[in-house]
Scaffold this active site. Structure first.
Site, PDB file in Angstrom:
ATOM      1  N   ALA A  13       1.325 124.051  69.415  1.00 13.47           N
ATOM      2  CA  ALA A  13       2.477 124.588  69.833  1.00 13.47           C
ATOM      3  C   ALA A  13       2.313 125.493  71.263  1.00 13.47           C
ATOM      4  O   ALA A  13       2.842 125.185  72.446  1.00 13.47           O
ATOM      5  CB  ALA A  13       3.198 125.732  68.972  1.00 13.47           C
ATOM      6  N   CYS A  46      -4.568 117.902  61.402  1.00  8.82           N
ATOM      7  CA  CYS A  46      -4.237 116.770  60.261  1.00  8.82           C
ATOM      8  C   CYS A  46      -5.116 115.804  60.190  1.00  8.82           C
ATOM      9  O   CYS A  46      -5.432 115.077  59.132  1.00  8.82           O
ATOM     10  CB  CYS A  46      -2.833 116.191  60.982  1.00  8.82           C
ATOM     11  SG  CYS A  46      -1.421 117.192  60.783  1.00  8.82           S
TER      12      CYS A  46
END
Length: 453
Positions: A13, A46
């Protein structure tokens, strides 16, 4: 006169916000400074399970851009710099080094915090989280061990995405794997009938899965190192313990500053990612509250896809271009062994909690034409509104080639389609990729036929 944008947090972000703001405003108009407490920015958390498991070769492969690359684009990234406090009245961020850095615009992108329940021994040596690249490095080092002293038994706490992925990673590295979870089945955002398929696949791979067993204690040996866990049912030995208990918002810095939090515990923002009570401050990513596209209710869903999009929205607004975040469906995809697992929208529990009168339909199909080599079984489950056939949620579990079908279903739900709409849609067909009627269409036809009587 030049303004200064300060971004707290240098991953998805934060760096998306910084990069988008820079695209829209040049360095002479807007100075951008990113504060990151770690040594890495713009990395793929991830990807950590796949680095641990050996599918990804190097740590650097998980880093999209370095601080030097951002500097070349006019973005100053200060790694190893922890933001200790935000002074909203003064418009300053206080760092752990004692600096007071002024800002005109601020983006809080502090990310998520791994869930760590108050279990004795959870902080012992040999217990590993999976949050940052340093966590992955620590697990790799522990697995490699010393000659003759490498761990043999890996124990994973939790059965969500990270839990499944880390269980497979440990098994790939040669460990005997035990998974312990407090829930009745892995993947609690799946319905039970689909979760049972996941559990069966894990067992078939040789993993031991203990369900409905909350961990009461992490056992430690004489040296203080984790050597197993204890539940109400029994104790399980381990040489290595990995936590996969989920993520919550890391919003303590924002809360301490006086920024309002929502009922999810994340920072309360509007659809432009502005903090509602301080319009010069934005929040994005796992620390920020959002809303569900189907129900319209507030939600917190920690996924990198959302974080990047929210950061881009914040950066666009700061750069002078209007933008709004459009909500989430919680679309996600993972795998354990050869079994692909995907979901989007509402599961039945969520549909019931939201007050929908719903129905469920499940079909069995194949990923390719049944006669084509490599065709694998796939189950598609649709949750729809009774009467209208409005699509509310979907789940897909099956062999290689099954999982990405969730994107068709997510798109249909996003667009407000009914099952009848989806059943009549023009999807592609070729034997290497799909039967004549794709399982997605077959599931939608089943719903629409029943709704039409």
């Amino acid at each position: 006169m030049s303004e200064r944008l300060v971004v707290v947090g240098g991953d998805a972000a934060g760096m998306s916000a910084a990069a988008q703001a820079r695209r829209l405003r040049d360095a002479g108009d807007l100075e951008i400074v990113v504060l990151e407490q770690g040594q890495d920015v713009s990395y793929s958390a991830c990807g950590i399970p796949y680095w641990v498991g050996g599918q990804v070769g190097e740590r650097s492969d998980l880093i999209a851009r370095t601080p030097a690359e951002f500097a070349a684009r006019g973005i100053t990234v200060r790694t190893g710099t922890r933001a200790e406090a935000i002074d909203l009245a003064a418009g300053q961020v206080h760092t752990a080094g004692g600096e007071r850095l002024g800002y005109d615009r601020l983006v809080v992108a502090t990310g998520g915090r791994p869930v760590r329940p108050p279990i004795p021994g959870l902080d012992a040596d040999g217990v590993h989280g999976v949050h940052r690249l340093d966590d992955g490095a620590a697990i790799r080092t522990a697995i490699d061990g010393l000659p003759g002293d490498r761990p043999r038994r890996g124990l994973v706490l939790g059965g969500g995405y990270i839990g499944l992925e880390m269980a497979e990673a440990l098994q790939r590295r040669g460990l005997e794997v035990t998974v312990v979870l407090a829930d009745p089945l892995p993947m609690q955002l799946l319905d039970a009938d689909m979760g049972e398929r996941v559990c069966a696949a894990m067992t078939a791979m040789g993993m031991t899965v203990h369900t409905d067993q909350a961990v009461r204690e992490v056992l430690v040996d004489a040296s203080g190192r984790a050597c197993g866990v204890r539940t109400d049912v029994g104790s399980y030995d381990a040489d290595l313990v990995v936590l996969g208990l989920g993520m919550g918002p890391e919003a303590r810095l924002a809360a301490d500053a006086g920024l309002a939090l929502g009922p999810t515990g994340a920072v309360d923002v509007d659809r432009s990612q502005r903090c509602r009570d301080h319009p010069e401050v934005f929040a994005a990513g796992d620390c920020a509250q959002t809303f569900h596209r189907v129900t319209g209710e507030v939600a917190h869903v920690a996924l990198g896809t959302h974080a990047n999009k929210q950061g881009r929205v914040a950066g666009s607004v700061i750069g002078g271009r209007p933008a709004r975040f459009a909500g989430v469906l919680g679309t996600a995809l993972t795998k354990v062994g050869d079994l692909e697992v995907a979901r989007t929208g509402l599961c039945t529990t969520q549909a019931e909690e939201a007050g929908f009168a719903y129905r469920t339909d499940t079909i069995e199909g194949t990923t390719r034409a049944g006669y084509y080599p490599g065709a694998e079984q796939v189950a598609v489950k649709l949750i729809s509104e009774s009467g209208s056939g409005q699509l509310l949620g979907a789940q897909v579990v099956g062999g290689p080639g099954a999982g990405k079908r969730i994107d068709v279903l997510a798109t249909a739900i996003w667009a407000g389609m009914t099952a009848e709409d989806l059943a009549g849609s023009d999807l592609s067909y070729a034997p290497p990729f799909s039967p004549t009627y794709d399982p997605v269409v077959v599931a939608a036809r089943k719903v629409s036929r029943t709704e039409q009587g």
